[in-house]
Write a protein that holds these residues in place. Structure first.
Motif, PDB file in Angstrom:
ATOM      1  N   ASN A   1       0.820  -1.213   0.000  1.00 50.60           N
ATOM      2  CA  ASN A   1       0.000   0.000   0.000  1.00 50.60           C
ATOM      3  C   ASN A   1       0.861   1.274   0.000  1.00 50.60           C
ATOM      4  OD1 ASN A   1      -2.644   0.637  -0.324  1.00 50.60           O
ATOM      5  ND2 ASN A   1      -3.109   0.761   1.856  1.00 50.60           N
ATOM      6  N   VAL A   2       1.901   1.278  -0.838  1.00 51.45           N
ATOM      7  CA  VAL A   2       2.795   2.425  -0.961  1.00 51.45           C
ATOM      8  C   VAL A   2       2.823   2.847  -2.426  1.00 51.45           C
ATOM      9  CG1 VAL A   2       5.142   3.303  -0.636  1.00 51.45           C
ATOM     10  CG2 VAL A   2       4.209   1.636   0.981  1.00 51.45           C
ATOM     11  N   PHE A   3       2.463   4.104  -2.663  1.00 50.81           N
ATOM     12  CA  PHE A   3       2.424   4.655  -4.020  1.00 50.81           C
ATOM     13  C   PHE A   3       3.097   6.018  -3.966  1.00 50.81           C
ATOM     14  CE2 PHE A   3      -1.361   2.289  -2.908  1.00 50.81           C
ATOM     15  CZ  PHE A   3      -1.346   1.272  -3.856  1.00 50.81           C
ATOM     16  N   GLY A   4       3.857   6.367  -4.993  1.00 56.48           N
ATOM     17  CA  GLY A   4       4.514   7.661  -4.937  1.00 56.48           C
ATOM     18  C   GLY A   4       5.141   8.087  -6.242  1.00 56.48           C
ATOM     19  N   MET A   5       5.947   9.143  -6.113  1.00 55.72           N
ATOM     20  CA  MET A   5       6.621   9.733  -7.267  1.00 55.72           C
ATOM     21  C   MET A   5       7.972  10.263  -6.810  1.00 55.72           C
ATOM     22  SD  MET A   5       5.987  10.379 -10.547  1.00 55.72           S
ATOM     23  CE  MET A   5       4.227  10.482 -10.710  1.00 55.72           C
ATOM     24  N   LEU A   6       9.002  10.041  -7.624  1.00 56.66           N
ATOM     25  CA  LEU A   6      10.334  10.586  -7.382  1.00 56.66           C
ATOM     26  C   LEU A   6      10.637  11.588  -8.481  1.00 56.66           C
ATOM     27  CD1 LEU A   6      13.172  10.635  -6.045  1.00 56.66           C
ATOM     28  CD2 LEU A   6      13.770   8.702  -7.517  1.00 56.66           C
ATOM     29  N   TYR A   7      11.003  12.802  -8.078  1.00 55.52           N
ATOM     30  CA  TYR A   7      11.384  13.853  -9.024  1.00 55.52           C
ATOM     31  C   TYR A   7      12.889  14.066  -8.922  1.00 55.52           C
ATOM     32  CZ  TYR A   7       6.398  14.945  -8.907  1.00 55.52           C
ATOM     33  OH  TYR A   7       5.028  14.865  -8.968  1.00 55.52           O
ATOM     34  N   GLU A   8      13.582  13.927 -10.040  1.00 57.72           N
ATOM     35  CA  GLU A   8      15.010  14.199 -10.097  1.00 57.72           C
ATOM     36  C   GLU A   8      15.195  15.513 -10.847  1.00 57.72           C
ATOM     37  OE1 GLU A   8      16.982  10.766 -11.699  1.00 57.72           O
ATOM     38  OE2 GLU A   8      16.342   9.502 -10.037  1.00 57.72           O
ATOM     39  N   ILE A   9      15.881  16.446 -10.203  1.00 60.90           N
ATOM     40  CA  ILE A   9      15.994  17.796 -10.725  1.00 60.90           C
ATOM     41  C   ILE A   9      17.432  18.033 -11.169  1.00 60.90           C
ATOM     42  CG2 ILE A   9      15.669  20.237 -10.176  1.00 60.90           C
ATOM     43  CD1 ILE A   9      13.750  19.140  -7.888  1.00 60.90           C
ATOM     44  N   GLY A  10      17.609  18.331 -12.447  1.00 66.85           N
ATOM     45  CA  GLY A  10      18.944  18.583 -12.987  1.00 66.85           C
ATOM     46  C   GLY A  10      19.226  20.074 -13.077  1.00 66.85           C
ATOM     47  N   GLY A  11      20.478  20.437 -12.935  1.00 66.87           N
ATOM     48  CA  GLY A  11      20.860  21.843 -13.024  1.00 66.87           C
ATOM     49  C   GLY A  11      21.147  22.441 -11.659  1.00 66.87           C
TER      50      GLY A  11
ATOM     51  N   PHE B   1      10.367  13.866  -3.472  1.00 67.97           N
ATOM     52  CA  PHE B   1       9.537  12.680  -3.630  1.00 67.97           C
ATOM     53  C   PHE B   1       8.361  12.724  -2.669  1.00 67.97           C
ATOM     54  CE2 PHE B   1      12.251  11.602  -0.111  1.00 67.97           C
ATOM     55  CZ  PHE B   1      11.476  10.807   0.722  1.00 67.97           C
ATOM     56  N   TYR B   2       7.435  11.837  -2.918  1.00 72.40           N
ATOM     57  CA  TYR B   2       6.360  11.595  -1.960  1.00 72.40           C
ATOM     58  C   TYR B   2       5.930  10.145  -2.081  1.00 72.40           C
ATOM     59  CZ  TYR B   2       3.000  12.029  -5.807  1.00 72.40           C
ATOM     60  OH  TYR B   2       2.308  11.861  -6.977  1.00 72.40           O
ATOM     61  N   VAL B   3       5.422   9.599  -0.969  1.00 71.16           N
ATOM     62  CA  VAL B   3       4.787   8.286  -0.945  1.00 71.16           C
ATOM     63  C   VAL B   3       3.540   8.407  -0.075  1.00 71.16           C
ATOM     64  CG1 VAL B   3       6.819   6.839  -1.384  1.00 71.16           C
ATOM     65  CG2 VAL B   3       6.295   7.519   0.944  1.00 71.16           C
ATOM     66  N   THR B   4       2.542   7.611  -0.402  1.00 72.40           N
ATOM     67  CA  THR B   4       1.270   7.659   0.316  1.00 72.40           C
ATOM     68  C   THR B   4       0.575   6.316   0.203  1.00 72.40           C
ATOM     69  OG1 THR B   4      -0.830   8.844   0.527  1.00 72.40           O
ATOM     70  CG2 THR B   4       0.035   8.563  -1.705  1.00 72.40           C
ATOM     71  N   ASP B   5      -0.375   6.090   1.108  1.00 76.02           N
ATOM     72  CA  ASP B   5      -1.276   4.951   0.946  1.00 76.02           C
ATOM     73  C   ASP B   5      -2.626   5.441   0.431  1.00 76.02           C
ATOM     74  OD1 ASP B   5      -2.411   6.140   3.144  1.00 76.02           O
ATOM     75  OD2 ASP B   5      -2.470   4.334   4.357  1.00 76.02           O
ATOM     76  N   SER B   6      -2.737   6.754   0.284  1.00 79.09           N
ATOM     77  CA  SER B   6      -3.894   7.489  -0.252  1.00 79.09           C
ATOM     78  C   SER B   6      -5.127   7.500   0.647  1.00 79.09           C
ATOM     79  CB  SER B   6      -4.266   7.022  -1.662  1.00 79.09           C
ATOM     80  OG  SER B   6      -4.876   5.766  -1.625  1.00 79.09           O
ATOM     81  N   THR B   7      -5.046   6.863   1.820  1.00 79.93           N
ATOM     82  CA  THR B   7      -6.192   6.891   2.722  1.00 79.93           C
ATOM     83  C   THR B   7      -5.863   7.439   4.110  1.00 79.93           C
ATOM     84  OG1 THR B   7      -5.793   4.608   3.389  1.00 79.93           O
ATOM     85  CG2 THR B   7      -7.357   4.968   1.585  1.00 79.93           C
ATOM     86  N   LYS B   8      -4.635   7.188   4.612  1.00 77.57           N
ATOM     87  CA  LYS B   8      -4.267   7.616   5.963  1.00 77.57           C
ATOM     88  C   LYS B   8      -2.943   8.368   6.040  1.00 77.57           C
ATOM     89  CE  LYS B   8      -6.436   3.694   8.258  1.00 77.57           C
ATOM     90  NZ  LYS B   8      -6.211   2.506   9.074  1.00 77.57           N
ATOM     91  N   HIS B   9      -1.977   8.019   5.184  1.00 77.66           N
ATOM     92  CA  HIS B   9      -0.607   8.496   5.341  1.00 77.66           C
ATOM     93  C   HIS B   9      -0.101   9.220   4.091  1.00 77.66           C
ATOM     94  CE1 HIS B   9      -0.512   5.816   8.815  1.00 77.66           C
ATOM     95  NE2 HIS B   9      -0.901   4.829   8.022  1.00 77.66           N
ATOM     96  N   PHE B  10       0.678  10.272   4.323  1.00 78.36           N
ATOM     97  CA  PHE B  10       1.319  10.992   3.223  1.00 78.36           C
ATOM     98  C   PHE B  10       2.700  11.450   3.704  1.00 78.36           C
ATOM     99  CE2 PHE B  10       2.404  14.533   0.495  1.00 78.36           C
ATOM    100  CZ  PHE B  10       2.004  14.075  -0.751  1.00 78.36           C
ATOM    101  N   LEU B  11       3.750  11.004   3.027  1.00 78.28           N
ATOM    102  CA  LEU B  11       5.120  11.352   3.378  1.00 78.28           C
ATOM    103  C   LEU B  11       5.793  11.986   2.169  1.00 78.28           C
ATOM    104  CD1 LEU B  11       7.510  11.113   5.440  1.00 78.28           C
ATOM    105  CD2 LEU B  11       8.035   8.919   4.341  1.00 78.28           C
ATOM    106  N   SER B  12       6.310  13.193   2.337  1.00 76.14           N
ATOM    107  CA  SER B  12       7.046  13.849   1.249  1.00 76.14           C
ATOM    108  C   SER B  12       8.460  14.141   1.724  1.00 76.14           C
ATOM    109  CB  SER B  12       6.348  15.138   0.813  1.00 76.14           C
ATOM    110  OG  SER B  12       6.289  16.050   1.887  1.00 76.14           O
TER     111      SER B  12
END
Length: 190
Positions: free
Chosen positions: A124-134, A142-153
């Protein structure tokens, strides 16, 4: 005078030997230790793996349902800032939008922003990783969430003026730690 010219001339002849060569170009070589991970137990409803190279974790209490964790790397002059928020009253859309907007603020200085979707449906872990160049202030977010209770950025910052070429090796090393955090996040059932 002849007595002086002959020794000077012979000394001058002996002094002219090999051709002088310029020094070859040198490159900075930075080596970091292999990462060794341990479970980080924090007083929040999740756990994750952290690199032993990092200093002891500092938990920062913020306002309302927001808590922060600072994972400081003194030897690399960097910190990964984690922010935990509880998902309540269908605020997941605003939490996702805030995380994406924070990353987009770096487009002024960034050469590129690439995003990688992260999915661990069994945990139950879903997220996105952003890599920033320059020369942006943050090289990874980044962030990860279970979309119902938890949100970690989270975001990575260095204690230096952003110079992409200089911080690139440390940034790449810490991106592996960020990926490990995302891969190892476990939500606690409360």
């Amino acid at each position: 005078m002849k007595k002086l010219v002959l020794p000077l001339l012979s000394l001058l002849m002996l002094g002219c030997g090999d051709d002088t060569l310029p020094k070859p170009k040198g490159y900075l070589r930075l080596e970091y230790p292999n990462a060794v991970y341990e479970k980080a137990i924090v007083p929040l409803p999740f756990s994750f793996d952290k690199n032993k190279l990092a200093d002891p974790i500092k938990t920062v209490k913020s306002s309302g349902n927001t808590n922060g964790i600072d994972i400081k790397y003194s030897s690399l002059k960097a910190t990964i800032y984690l922010t935990y928020k509880a998902v309540k009253n269908d605020n997941i859309d605003s939490l996702l939008r805030d995380a994406q907007n924070l990353t987009q603020k770096h487009t002024i200085k960034a050469d590129e922003i690439s995003q990688k979707e992260f999915l661990r449906p069994n945990d139950n872990v879903f997220g996105m990783l952003y890599e920033i160049g320059g020369n942006a202030a943050s090289q990874s977010q980044f962030y990860v969430t279970d979309s119902t209770k938890h949100f970690l950025s989270g975001s990575l910052y260095f204690y230096a003026k952003p110079n992409y070429d200089s911080i690139y090796p440390a940034s790449e090393y810490l991106k592996k730690d960020i990926k490990r955090i995302m891969e190892s996040v476990q939500w606690k059932n409360e």
